[in-house]
Write a protein that holds these residues in place. Structure first.
Motif, PDB file in Angstrom:
ATOM      1  N   GLN A  23       0.840  -1.200   0.000  1.00 66.65           N
ATOM      2  CA  GLN A  23       0.000   0.000   0.000  1.00 66.65           C
ATOM      3  C   GLN A  23       0.877   1.253   0.000  1.00 66.65           C
ATOM      4  OE1 GLN A  23      -3.338  -0.118  -0.065  1.00 66.65           O
ATOM      5  NE2 GLN A  23      -3.461  -2.319   0.134  1.00 66.65           N
ATOM      6  N   ASP A  24       0.343   2.340  -0.538  1.00 66.05           N
ATOM      7  CA  ASP A  24       0.992   3.639  -0.362  1.00 66.05           C
ATOM      8  C   ASP A  24       0.987   3.968   1.125  1.00 66.05           C
ATOM      9  OD1 ASP A  24       1.289   3.977  -3.083  1.00 66.05           O
ATOM     10  OD2 ASP A  24      -0.426   5.315  -3.291  1.00 66.05           O
ATOM     11  N   ARG A  25       2.016   4.663   1.571  1.00 61.86           N
ATOM     12  CA  ARG A  25       2.089   5.120   2.954  1.00 61.86           C
ATOM     13  C   ARG A  25       2.508   6.578   2.949  1.00 61.86           C
ATOM     14  NH1 ARG A  25       6.398   0.875   4.829  1.00 61.86           N
ATOM     15  NH2 ARG A  25       7.072   1.363   2.744  1.00 61.86           N
ATOM     16  N   SER A  26       2.282   7.229   4.066  1.00 59.46           N
ATOM     17  CA  SER A  26       2.701   8.608   4.219  1.00 59.46           C
ATOM     18  C   SER A  26       3.602   8.696   5.441  1.00 59.46           C
ATOM     19  CB  SER A  26       1.472   9.508   4.397  1.00 59.46           C
ATOM     20  OG  SER A  26       1.876  10.850   4.527  1.00 59.46           O
ATOM     21  N   ALA A  53       5.795  13.039   3.377  1.00 60.10           N
ATOM     22  CA  ALA A  53       6.173  12.545   2.051  1.00 60.10           C
ATOM     23  C   ALA A  53       5.413  11.264   1.777  1.00 60.10           C
ATOM     24  CB  ALA A  53       7.677  12.278   1.987  1.00 60.10           C
ATOM     25  N   LEU A  54       5.046  11.066   0.523  1.00 69.08           N
ATOM     26  CA  LEU A  54       4.382   9.843   0.108  1.00 69.08           C
ATOM     27  C   LEU A  54       5.432   8.770  -0.137  1.00 69.08           C
ATOM     28  CD1 LEU A  54       1.810   8.341  -0.858  1.00 69.08           C
ATOM     29  CD2 LEU A  54       2.378   9.158  -3.150  1.00 69.08           C
ATOM     30  N   LEU A  55       5.206   7.594   0.428  1.00 68.12           N
ATOM     31  CA  LEU A  55       6.046   6.433   0.158  1.00 68.12           C
ATOM     32  C   LEU A  55       5.215   5.511  -0.736  1.00 68.12           C
ATOM     33  CD1 LEU A  55       7.383   5.718   3.765  1.00 68.12           C
ATOM     34  CD2 LEU A  55       8.303   7.261   2.046  1.00 68.12           C
ATOM     35  N   PRO A  77      -6.753   5.941   4.862  1.00 71.54           N
ATOM     36  CA  PRO A  77      -7.865   5.279   5.564  1.00 71.54           C
ATOM     37  C   PRO A  77      -8.375   4.025   4.860  1.00 71.54           C
ATOM     38  CG  PRO A  77      -8.202   7.638   5.533  1.00 71.54           C
ATOM     39  CD  PRO A  77      -6.998   7.356   4.669  1.00 71.54           C
ATOM     40  N   GLN A  78      -8.502   4.059   3.549  1.00 74.27           N
ATOM     41  CA  GLN A  78      -8.984   2.897   2.793  1.00 74.27           C
ATOM     42  C   GLN A  78      -8.045   1.709   2.981  1.00 74.27           C
ATOM     43  OE1 GLN A  78     -11.688   2.743   0.664  1.00 74.27           O
ATOM     44  NE2 GLN A  78     -11.312   0.845  -0.405  1.00 74.27           N
ATOM     45  N   ALA A  79      -6.741   1.931   2.895  1.00 75.90           N
ATOM     46  CA  ALA A  79      -5.765   0.853   3.034  1.00 75.90           C
ATOM     47  C   ALA A  79      -5.779   0.298   4.454  1.00 75.90           C
ATOM     48  CB  ALA A  79      -4.370   1.357   2.678  1.00 75.90           C
ATOM     49  N   ALA A  80      -5.940   1.156   5.443  1.00 74.78           N
ATOM     50  CA  ALA A  80      -5.976   0.695   6.828  1.00 74.78           C
ATOM     51  C   ALA A  80      -7.175  -0.212   7.062  1.00 74.78           C
ATOM     52  CB  ALA A  80      -6.010   1.894   7.773  1.00 74.78           C
ATOM     53  N   ARG A  81      -8.332   0.139   6.511  1.00 70.87           N
ATOM     54  CA  ARG A  81      -9.522  -0.707   6.659  1.00 70.87           C
ATOM     55  C   ARG A  81      -9.311  -2.055   5.985  1.00 70.87           C
ATOM     56  NH1 ARG A  81     -12.226   4.191   5.933  1.00 70.87           N
ATOM     57  NH2 ARG A  81     -12.497   3.809   3.715  1.00 70.87           N
TER      58      ARG A  81
END
Length: 105
Positions: A23-26, A53-55, A77-81
């Motif tokens: 997933q993308d992370r910040s 920064a976006l990872l 939020p979508q990725a965390a869910r």
């Protein structure tokens, strides 16, 4: 000093490698100054407190504080869910649950 939940401390002597994720992370710097190197990018980044920064998904990162910093690694939020559902459901489906009354003493 107790750090808020999910906040990590990084001292200048430490170099932290963040493994790639699906997933993308910040990366949010909450205090201090961080030198960030992302795999596959030509330039490094300097991030100060309050900057992020976006990872991108699939990329690893290296962090070093100058001289010390605090940061949070956040998921959209979508990725965390999706991650929570993926991690919790197999655990619940493989366990047998039995309800028993509490004993009163």
């Amino acid at each position: 000093m107790k750090l808020p939940q999910f906040e990590q401390h990084l001292s200048g002597a430490d170099v932290l490698r963040l493994a790639p994720d699906r997933q993308d992370r910040s990366l949010l710097i909450t205090h201090g100054l961080v030198w960030l190197t992302l795999d596959g990018q030509r330039w490094d980044h300097w991030l100060a407190g309050g900057e992020s920064a976006l990872l991108p998904a699939g990329s690893a990162a290296m962090l070093q504080a100058w001289p010390a910093a605090r940061f949070q690694l956040l998921l959209p939020p979508q990725a965390a869910r999706q991650r929570k559902r993926r991690l919790c459901w197999p655990l619940l489906s493989t366990r047998r649950l039995s309800l028993q009354p509490l004993s009163t003493q």
